[in-house]
Design a protein around this motif. Structure first.
Motif, short mmCIF file in Angstrom:
data_model
loop_
_atom_site.label_atom_id
_atom_site.label_comp_id
_atom_site.label_asym_id
_atom_site.label_seq_id
_atom_site.Cartn_x
_atom_site.Cartn_y
_atom_site.Cartn_z
N GLY A 1 1.86 7.56 3.89
CA GLY A 1 0.81 6.42 4.28
C GLY A 1 1.65 5.31 5.31
N ARG B 1 0.59 -1.19 0.06
CA ARG B 1 0.11 0.01 -0.03
C ARG B 1 0.94 1.05 -0.22
NH1 ARG B 1 -1.44 2.75 4.28
NH2 ARG B 1 -0.30 1.04 5.59
N ASN C 1 2.86 1.45 -3.30
CA ASN C 1 1.94 2.14 -4.21
C ASN C 1 1.87 3.31 -4.26
OD1 ASN C 1 0.14 1.46 -6.77
ND2 ASN C 1 -1.34 1.83 -5.41
N ARG C 2 1.47 3.82 -3.14
CA ARG C 2 1.29 5.16 -2.82
C ARG C 2 2.28 6.21 -3.33
NH1 ARG C 2 -1.10 7.99 2.66
NH2 ARG C 2 -1.35 10.41 1.53
#
Length: 168
Positions: A109, A71, A74-75
């Protein structure tokens, strides 16, 4: 060792990599240094790229994993996954390279809990060493834009240091 840092070494054009390795190998022939090392993204480690290194005195390869949380990866558009890091380590171990993994705390994130989970997942891979460093916001970068818009606040350096001490 002669080191090639600060980028994605195996992501360069093959002829450029060969040129750099040929130049560096001359210093080994002269007896000035013992071996070569470089850092690269995990997704550039594959049998074909490792085959292209045969014949060069590369001893150490560092993987710029940064995180083991897909996650987070990807961010920040890292272009690779945690699975890529795991597969890269497997390939490098088969070829008996010294393996380093780079981890970055404070990415967008991520948080302290995520960093601890990343550190554990990296430790589970049993690399020869790990480098842990804080996320730095550089002028004119995407992170700088996010910072200016209030989308991202960097982890304060003191908090990064405290977190890294906990990981150690």
């Amino acid at each position: 060792q002669i080191s090639f840092y600060g980028g994605n070494f195996l992501g360069l054009k093959e002829q450029h990599v060969a040129s750099l390795l040929n130049e560096a190998t001359e210093f080994i022939r002269e007896g000035s240094v013992d071996s070569l090392r470089f850092s690269t993204r995990p997704d550039t480690i594959c049998p074909a790229n490792l085959d292209s290194l045969s014949g060069y005195p590369v001893a150490t390869i560092e993987l710029g994993a940064q995180s083991m949380d897909d996650r987070v990866l990807n961010r920040v558009d890292r272009g690779h996954t945690a699975r890529d890091t795991m597969q890269a380590v497997e390939h490098l171990k088969r070829r008996e390279y010294e393996i380093g993994i780079q981890m970055m705390v404070g990415l967008p994130g991520d948080d302290a809990t995520g960093a601890i989970e990343t550190a554990q997942r990296i430790a589970d891979l049993s690399p020869d060493f790990v480098r842990i460093y804080p996320t730095i916001v550089l002028a004119n970068s995407r992170l700088a834009s996010w910072f200016e818009k209030g989308i991202y606040t960097p982890m304060p350096l003191a908090e990064c240091v405290t977190l890294v001490k906990e990981l150690y």
